[in-house]
Write a protein that holds these residues in place. Structure first.
Motif, mmCIF file in Angstrom:
data_model
loop_
_atom_site.group_PDB
_atom_site.id
_atom_site.type_symbol
_atom_site.label_atom_id
_atom_site.label_comp_id
_atom_site.label_asym_id
_atom_site.label_seq_id
_atom_site.Cartn_x
_atom_site.Cartn_y
_atom_site.Cartn_z
ATOM 1 N N LYS A 53 0.830 -1.208 0.000
ATOM 2 C CA LYS A 53 0.000 0.000 0.000
ATOM 3 C C LYS A 53 0.858 1.249 0.000
ATOM 4 O O LYS A 53 0.603 2.218 -0.723
ATOM 5 C CB LYS A 53 -0.919 -0.001 1.223
ATOM 6 N N GLN B 100 -4.468 -5.292 -6.437
ATOM 7 C CA GLN B 100 -4.909 -4.153 -5.646
ATOM 8 C C GLN B 100 -5.536 -3.063 -6.529
ATOM 9 O O GLN B 100 -6.533 -2.440 -6.160
ATOM 10 C CB GLN B 100 -3.721 -3.573 -4.861
ATOM 11 N N ARG C 77 -9.215 -1.729 -6.232
ATOM 12 C CA ARG C 77 -9.513 -0.292 -6.098
ATOM 13 C C ARG C 77 -10.501 0.166 -7.164
ATOM 14 O O ARG C 77 -11.416 0.964 -6.902
ATOM 15 C CB ARG C 77 -8.203 0.495 -6.213
ATOM 16 N N ASP D 275 -12.650 -5.106 0.009
ATOM 17 C CA ASP D 275 -11.410 -4.777 0.719
ATOM 18 C C ASP D 275 -10.906 -5.976 1.511
ATOM 19 O O ASP D 275 -9.699 -6.253 1.580
ATOM 20 C CB ASP D 275 -11.647 -3.577 1.634
#
Length: 758
Positions: free
Chosen positions: A2, A339, A343, A371
């Protein structure tokens, strides 16, 4: 991950390019690490090569220094006695045991200085007192002084051919003699052909001189040294014999070299090649040139690394490390891609939320679920990747240490290869992200031998356990235990359990892994003396992300997925896993039960079977007789490794004394033995009771037709000329056990470029 995706540079990129940027950065980092590692291991290999070169140069220098000291001791004989007789000189050289204690030297001699007018007197003295009835000074050349060889021991056929030779008649020898005379120090000649070279196989040679002055002292001036010179003690050398005497005991040399006379590399001045007639290898890993000065004469040595050096070089580690880096880069790419997709899905859900406020609760739940799936996927993936990376890193570190210590790195190389293959399978699983996130891992089952699988898991977990000072032991059955499983996943189960036990045990704890059959199941238990498990946590121990499991994992820095993965994999194999503990501080036991493979499906051969080295079918009794101690011992060692009973002696009387007690099937007999030659020994062996049944093999450096005829007449079965191929020797020993072995008198040419040097 992240934090990486939130970096300002990456945030400015279009979102669909972010995974490719992460992939490019990871590859760039891998290239940088690989280049640094390559430079580091290259420097280490080069230092190791330089050490080998220095060691070889030092061995040559020390051996020549030893021969200089030998001549200085001989010069002391003339300094302490006014008139040395041939008998005294012969006894002195025999005490030195030149051919045994100083391999490579051709002999020790003395050349006397006299005028042409004194020549009849010298020849008369040599023929009467010197016991050399055919002695004469040669060649006939004009000159004010002569330097003929009057003493030369041992008096073998080679040295006898040089007696009476006026060494001052030849420019190369004369230059070294003049240098020794004027300096009072030892002097080495340039490359020459010795007068002892009476056979067809000639070698490059050189001579070492030390002046002898009246009174035993070196005069202070050059004029005085020239006036008081009596003669020279000297030693002739065949370069090939000398260098093989220095390096012949090396079983597996890692560098090859060429020795040249003079300050430069000149093919005309080549003295010796360590590889025989073959030049230095093409495109070696390292080469270098160095120089020595021996008794005032420069020598040049060129070195090159051999393939065996390259095979043990640390540079071979670069490729596995680079492959692991590429695989990790691919893993990061797929992680970032997942990811970004998550998103994007969340943003689409947010857009739908703004369009349909009435569905807000449902959309928010979808976002939370997306998530959670993303985090589950990333956590599971990270856990999967750490397992193979740990043994790869440990194996690489062990390989570096073992290479520095010259140890074998085969086991570590196998670990790296096996784990890299494992990582490749994980990357293949990543190609279908949706399948992995739903837990649809496909097993590749086959018959697996659990003793070997458990052993590999123990090896993978041992470094981590030893780092925490644990005692790791195993109780394994002596017979194979088979099941049907995916070997990679099964080893992952056992490794996870061992790591879990080590992680939750205090330093100095004990971890025991056992394997047994219980009914129709194979049962593997991992017991530890660690912190134990609270009773309220046992029912939830294998559930992911439970509060108790997270607390326990976080106390040790884990994610809490290891036991969950163990349970899922064991159940996919048709087994079950259980945990038990008597409470906090009283350790724990994890038990894995797997169905046994039916006997009808058990493979015929074990999966890890390796072919054994072929050994001779019968143990033979072999007698080796050779005055060259190194040659005899090496041949004996080779035959002993093949399982034969070998006796080694170094002269004829000892062989005759032992032959009755040893009762050999084969006798390898040198012809050029001291005292009693091999022909006489062979004749006497044939005359003994049962001697007609012996296989007698002549193992000699004499290879002329006349030599073969003499060995035939003496009763030898076979005539081998040194050096011989080991396969030839082994074949002869095997031939000895056949009832139809040829009768005495058969001759064979055993000459070859084999690895054995007699």
């Amino acid at each position: 991950m992240k934090k990486l995706l939130r970096h300002p540079v990456l945030r400015r990129l279009p979102r669909h390019l972010m995974p490719w940027a992460v992939f490019a950065l990871s590859l760039l980092l891998t290239c940088g690490v690989s280049l640094l590692l390559k430079a580091n291991v290259r420097a280490r290999d080069e230092a190791r090569f330089e050490n080998l070169v220095q060691a070889a140069s030092d061995r040559i220098q020390r051996r020549l220094d030893t021969y200089v000291a030998l001549l200085e001791g001989t010069e002391g004989l003339f300094a302490t006695q006014h008139d040395v007789t041939p008998t005294e000189f012969s006894e002195f050289v025999q005490l030195l045991r030149v051919q045994i204690q100083y391999p490579g030297i051709q002999g020790i001699g003395f050349s006397r200085r006299f005028s042409p007018q004194e020549r009849p007197e010298v020849e008369h003295w040599a023929r009467t007192k010197g016991a050399q009835p055919d002695f004469h000074v040669w060649p006939e050349v004009p000159g004010d002084e002569l330097h003929s060889i009057v003493f030369l021991e041992p008096r073998d056929a080679r040295n006898q051919a040089a007696m009476g030779y006026n060494m001052y008649s030849e420019p190369t020898r004369r230059e070294a003699m003049a240098r020794a005379r004027d300096t009072g120090r030892p002097a080495l000649t340039a490359k020459v052909t010795l007068k002892q070279e009476i056979h067809e196989e000639k070698q490059a040679g050189f001579l070492l001189y030390l002046p002898v002055y009246r009174g035993g002292r070196v005069p202070a001036t050059v004029e005085g040294r020239r006036e008081e010179l009596v003669g020279f003690v000297y030693s002739p050398f065949r370069a090939g014999d000398l260098l093989r005497g220095i390096f012949g005991t090396e079983r597996q040399p890692r560098v090859a070299f060429e020795l040249y006379d003079g300050p430069a590399v000149d093919p005309e001045n080549l003295l010796h090649r360590s590889s025989g007639a073959r030049p230095l290898p093409d495109a070696p890993m390292f080469t270098t040139t160095t120089r020595l000065t021996v008794a005032g004469r420069p020598w040049t040595l060129t070195f090159a690394s051999l393939p065996v050096f390259t095979e043990t070089a640390a540079g071979r580690l670069v490729l596995p490390v680079s492959m692991a880096g590429v695989l990790v880069s691919l893993a990061f790419f797929f992680m970032s891609l997942a990811q970004v997709r998550a998103r994007r899905e969340a943003e689409r859900s947010a857009d739908g939320l703004r369009v349909a406020l009435g569905e807000r609760a449902r959309v928010e739940e979808q976002l939370r679920e997306a998530d959670r799936r993303k985090d589950d996927f990333l956590a599971m993936l990270a856990h999967e990747l750490r397992n193979p990376l740990a043994p790869v890193l440990t194996a690489v570190q062990l390989m570096e240490r073992k290479l520095e210590e010259g140890q074998d790195i085969g086991r570590e190389r196998d670990v790296v290869e096996r784990q890299v293959h494992h990582m490749r399978r994980l990357v293949d699983d990543l190609l279908d992200v949706s399948r992995v996130t739903r837990g649809k891992i496909q097993l590749q089952k086959r018959p697996v031998e659990l003793v070997a699988a458990v052993g590999r898991a123990l090896e993978a977990a041992r470094p981590f356990s030893e780092s925490r000072a644990h005692t790791l032991s195993a109780r394994l059955p002596l017979v194979p235990v088979w099941t049907e499983a995916d070997p990679v996943r099964l080893e992952q189960v056992f490794t996870n359990l061992l790591h879990n036990a080590a992680k939750y045990s205090e330093r100095g704890g004990r971890i025991t892994l056992s394997l047994a059959r219980e009914g129709g199941e194979a049962v593997v238990r991992v017991e530890d003396t660690g912190m134990g498990i609270p009773a309220e946590a046992l029912p939830h121990l294998f559930e992911p992300f439970m509060q108790v499991a997270r607390t326990l994992d976080r106390a040790q820095g884990g994610l809490g997925l290891g036991l969950t993965l163990v349970k899922q994999l064991v159940e996919m194999h048709g087994g079950r896993v259980e945990a038990a503990s008597e409470g906090v501080g009283r350790g724990s036991v994890f038990t894995v039960r797997l169905p046994l493979l039916p006997e009808a499906r058990v493979p015929v051969e074990p999966e890890d079977a390796r072919p054994e080295r072929e050994m001779p079918s019968a143990r033979r009794r072999v007698l080796v007789v050779d005055d060259n101690v190194d040659a005899a011992e090496l041949l004996g060692e080779v035959l002993e490794l093949d399982g034969h009973q070998v006796t080694v002696v170094h002269d004829g009387p000892a062989a005759l004394e032992l032959v009755g007690g040893v009762d050999p099937d084969v006798v390898f007999l040198d012809i050029g033995l001291p005292g009693m030659d091999g022909y006489e020994v062979a004749r006497r062996m044939r005359q003994r009771p049962g001697g007609a049944d012996l296989m007698l093999v002549a193992l000699t450096g004499y290879g002329q037709a006349s030599d073969r005829q003499r060995s035939h007449e003496a009763g030898f079965d076979t005539h081998l000329v040194k050096p011989v191929e080991l396969d030839t020797v082994r074949a002869l020993v095997a031939d000895a056990e056949r009832p139809s072995r040829p009768r005495p008198g058969r001759a064979a040419d055993g000459r070859s470029e084999g690895s054995f040097r007699g």
